[in-house]
Design a protein around this motif. Structure first.
Motif, short mmCIF file in Angstrom:
data_model
loop_
_atom_site.label_atom_id
_atom_site.label_comp_id
_atom_site.label_asym_id
_atom_site.label_seq_id
_atom_site.Cartn_x
_atom_site.Cartn_y
_atom_site.Cartn_z
N ARG A 1 1.06 -1.29 -0.24
CA ARG A 1 -0.14 0.08 -0.45
C ARG A 1 0.84 1.04 0.07
O ARG A 1 1.15 1.60 0.89
CB ARG A 1 -1.03 -0.21 1.32
CG ARG A 1 -1.80 1.46 0.93
CD ARG A 1 -3.13 1.06 1.94
NE ARG A 1 -2.45 0.26 4.04
CZ ARG A 1 -1.90 1.74 4.47
NH1 ARG A 1 -2.29 2.70 4.38
NH2 ARG A 1 -1.20 1.25 5.95
N VAL A 2 0.88 1.92 -0.81
CA VAL A 2 1.25 3.09 -1.27
C VAL A 2 0.95 4.46 -0.37
O VAL A 2 -0.30 4.49 0.02
CB VAL A 2 1.28 3.82 -2.54
CG1 VAL A 2 2.40 4.96 -2.81
CG2 VAL A 2 2.74 2.50 -3.48
N PHE A 3 1.21 5.22 0.60
CA PHE A 3 1.08 5.95 1.11
C PHE A 3 0.82 6.95 -0.22
O PHE A 3 1.43 7.57 -0.39
CB PHE A 3 2.36 7.17 2.78
CG PHE A 3 2.27 5.35 3.26
CD1 PHE A 3 1.42 4.39 4.16
CD2 PHE A 3 3.53 5.83 3.94
CE1 PHE A 3 1.60 3.97 4.89
CE2 PHE A 3 4.16 4.53 5.44
CZ PHE A 3 3.15 3.50 5.42
N ASP A 4 -0.23 7.89 0.30
CA ASP A 4 -0.59 9.12 -0.06
C ASP A 4 0.21 10.49 -0.37
O ASP A 4 1.33 10.07 0.30
CB ASP A 4 -2.55 9.70 0.58
CG ASP A 4 -2.85 8.97 0.44
OD1 ASP A 4 -3.78 8.75 1.64
OD2 ASP A 4 -3.40 8.35 -0.58
N PHE A 5 0.12 11.06 -1.50
CA PHE A 5 1.17 11.73 -2.08
C PHE A 5 2.62 11.66 -1.98
O PHE A 5 3.67 11.99 -2.49
CB PHE A 5 1.05 13.40 -0.68
CG PHE A 5 -0.25 14.17 -0.77
CD1 PHE A 5 -0.42 14.42 -1.97
CD2 PHE A 5 -0.84 13.28 0.09
CE1 PHE A 5 -1.43 15.27 -1.65
CE2 PHE A 5 -2.55 14.31 -0.26
CZ PHE A 5 -2.27 15.11 -0.72
N ALA A 6 2.73 10.26 -1.75
CA ALA A 6 4.10 9.98 -1.65
C ALA A 6 5.33 9.44 -3.09
O ALA A 6 6.36 10.25 -3.07
CB ALA A 6 4.69 8.28 -0.87
N ILE A 7 3.56 9.53 -4.42
CA ILE A 7 4.61 9.09 -5.50
C ILE A 7 4.54 11.03 -6.23
O ILE A 7 6.27 11.28 -6.54
CB ILE A 7 3.84 9.08 -6.30
CG1 ILE A 7 3.94 7.02 -6.04
CG2 ILE A 7 4.27 8.62 -7.46
CD1 ILE A 7 3.07 6.14 -6.57
N ARG A 8 3.90 11.67 -6.14
CA ARG A 8 3.66 13.03 -6.20
C ARG A 8 4.97 13.52 -5.45
O ARG A 8 5.82 14.57 -6.30
CB ARG A 8 2.41 13.29 -6.01
CG ARG A 8 1.11 13.24 -7.70
CD ARG A 8 -0.57 14.31 -6.96
NE ARG A 8 -0.98 13.46 -5.41
CZ ARG A 8 -2.06 14.26 -5.11
NH1 ARG A 8 -2.29 15.43 -5.70
NH2 ARG A 8 -2.62 13.77 -4.49
N PHE A 9 5.00 13.19 -4.17
CA PHE A 9 6.19 14.28 -3.64
C PHE A 9 7.33 13.96 -4.00
O PHE A 9 8.11 15.13 -4.79
CB PHE A 9 6.16 14.10 -1.88
CG PHE A 9 7.63 13.80 -1.48
CD1 PHE A 9 7.48 15.58 -1.57
CD2 PHE A 9 7.23 13.46 0.01
CE1 PHE A 9 8.62 15.90 -0.77
CE2 PHE A 9 8.25 14.37 1.15
CZ PHE A 9 9.22 14.82 0.98
N ILE A 10 7.73 12.67 -4.74
CA ILE A 10 9.25 12.19 -5.46
C ILE A 10 8.66 12.74 -6.94
O ILE A 10 9.63 13.17 -7.05
CB ILE A 10 8.92 10.74 -4.82
CG1 ILE A 10 9.70 10.50 -3.01
CG2 ILE A 10 10.23 10.28 -5.79
CD1 ILE A 10 9.77 8.94 -2.95
N ASP A 11 8.21 12.63 -7.35
CA ASP A 11 7.67 13.45 -8.74
C ASP A 11 8.78 14.53 -8.97
O ASP A 11 9.05 14.74 -9.56
CB ASP A 11 6.23 12.66 -9.40
CG ASP A 11 6.51 11.48 -9.97
OD1 ASP A 11 7.52 10.92 -10.18
OD2 ASP A 11 5.57 11.49 -9.66
N HIS A 12 8.12 15.34 -7.78
CA HIS A 12 8.00 16.49 -8.15
C HIS A 12 9.42 16.82 -7.64
O HIS A 12 10.02 18.13 -7.90
CB HIS A 12 6.82 17.19 -7.25
CG HIS A 12 7.12 18.76 -6.55
ND1 HIS A 12 5.82 19.46 -8.02
CD2 HIS A 12 7.43 19.83 -6.05
CE1 HIS A 12 6.52 20.76 -7.72
NE2 HIS A 12 6.23 20.94 -6.68
N LEU A 13 9.93 16.40 -6.85
CA LEU A 13 11.00 16.63 -6.25
C LEU A 13 12.19 16.86 -7.74
O LEU A 13 13.32 17.10 -8.00
CB LEU A 13 11.84 15.74 -5.53
CG LEU A 13 11.53 15.75 -4.19
CD1 LEU A 13 12.11 14.62 -3.13
CD2 LEU A 13 11.90 17.57 -3.10
#
Length: 298
Positions: free
Chosen positions: A27-39
């Motif tokens: 289960r991926v935590f919410d915002f984790a992927i967007r957080f990393i992609d934005h970096l």
């Protein structure tokens, strides 16, 4: 906030823990992927680092890809990788008895480490790790070698490994068991030890001052006083940002080490499983809103 902005703008590499920080189980935590992609989109480098050495980087490459994080091969490291490099650099040719999974054993063999099976009379080195295939015989062999004078090393200090069903005893628990049996404690590698910080900077060609560590302090760690001193060394030379997702830190000794080192621990009271709380990190490090985008890019 201005001090935090200035500090974070100096960072070039964000090092993410995995288990319990960006996902739990599958289960991926919410915002984790967007957080990393934005970096990444704004020119920052990302490294996925786990102390969980029961699996290899190939396993984590497959899992992170399946979960949607789109990792590159050079963006994944484990405490097992650090241990292998440490042995090759500082204990080259020495015989090693490893308490670890078959995956970890094979990675040691592939790296040219002189591996023992437990049938031998003596070992130069015993390495303990997170072993989900642990048997009493393995523990017995390790204790026998340690009593016989083998150098004792642990891949990482975590007492527990977070899972979707709670937690499992980890390498730190084995450290305590062997300490009770032999009276000896290991040289500990993995996060947040100096050897690991040095491995990351050497492999990726960056400075300590350019690192920001993001991880969840979701279990106690097995640290003695000498280990706490080494943590101070790892984090006090430069202003390494440690963004912890649970406050206060559960390990008193670790918290004291951070405090004694005088470094800016950007600790955030946060449960990474909740989207609203995960935003608390994004508000300091990253966000889709323009004020925080300016923090990183302005």
């Amino acid at each position: 906030m201005n001090d935090q902005k200035q500090l974070l703008k100096q960072k070039k590499l964000f090092v993410f823990d995995m288990d319990g920080t960006i996902y739990l189980g599958n289960r991926v935590f919410d915002f984790a992927i967007r957080f990393i992609d934005h970096l990444r989109e704004n020119g920052y480098r990302v490294l996925f680092f786990t102390n969980n050495a029961s699996h290899t980087t190939e396993f984590y490459m497959s899992k992170l890809s399946r979960l949607g994080f789109s990792p590159r091969e050079d963006e994944i490291m484990t405490s097992g990788d650090v241990t292998i490099e440490f042995l090759r650099r500082h204990r080259d040719g020495k015989s090693v008895y490893l308490v670890g999974t078959d995956e970890l054993v094979e990675s040691f063999k592939d790296a040219g480490i002189n591996m023992l099976t437990g049938d031998e009379e003596k070992a130069d080195i015993v390495v303990t790790s997170f072993d989900t295939t642990l048997t009493y015989q393995k523990m017995w062999d390790a204790v026998r070698y340690i009593d016989g004078g083998a150098v004792y090393i642990a891949t990482h200090p975590d007492l527990n490994c977070p899972t979707a069903d709670g937690y499992m005893p980890d390498t730190g628990s084995m450290i305590e068991l062997f300490a009770a049996s032999t009276g000896k404690r290991p040289q500990v590698l993995g996060k947040p030890m100096t050897a690991t910080v040095d491995y990351i900077t050497n492999m990726l060609g960056c400075e300590r001052s350019e690192l920001a560590f993001i991880g969840a302090d979701n279990n106690h760690y097995s640290y003695d006083s000498s280990t706490v001193d080494k943590i101070k060394e790892a984090i006090s030379d430069e202003k390494n940002v440690i963004i912890c997702q649970h406050v206060p830190l559960h390990s008193d000794s670790l918290a004291k080490a951070y405090e004694a080192a005088g470094h800016p621990n950007l600790a955030i009271g946060n449960n990474p499983e909740k989207a609203d709380n995960y935003k608390a990190i994004m508000e300091i490090v990253n966000a889709e809103s323009s004020p925080v985008k300016a923090l990183l890019c302005g």
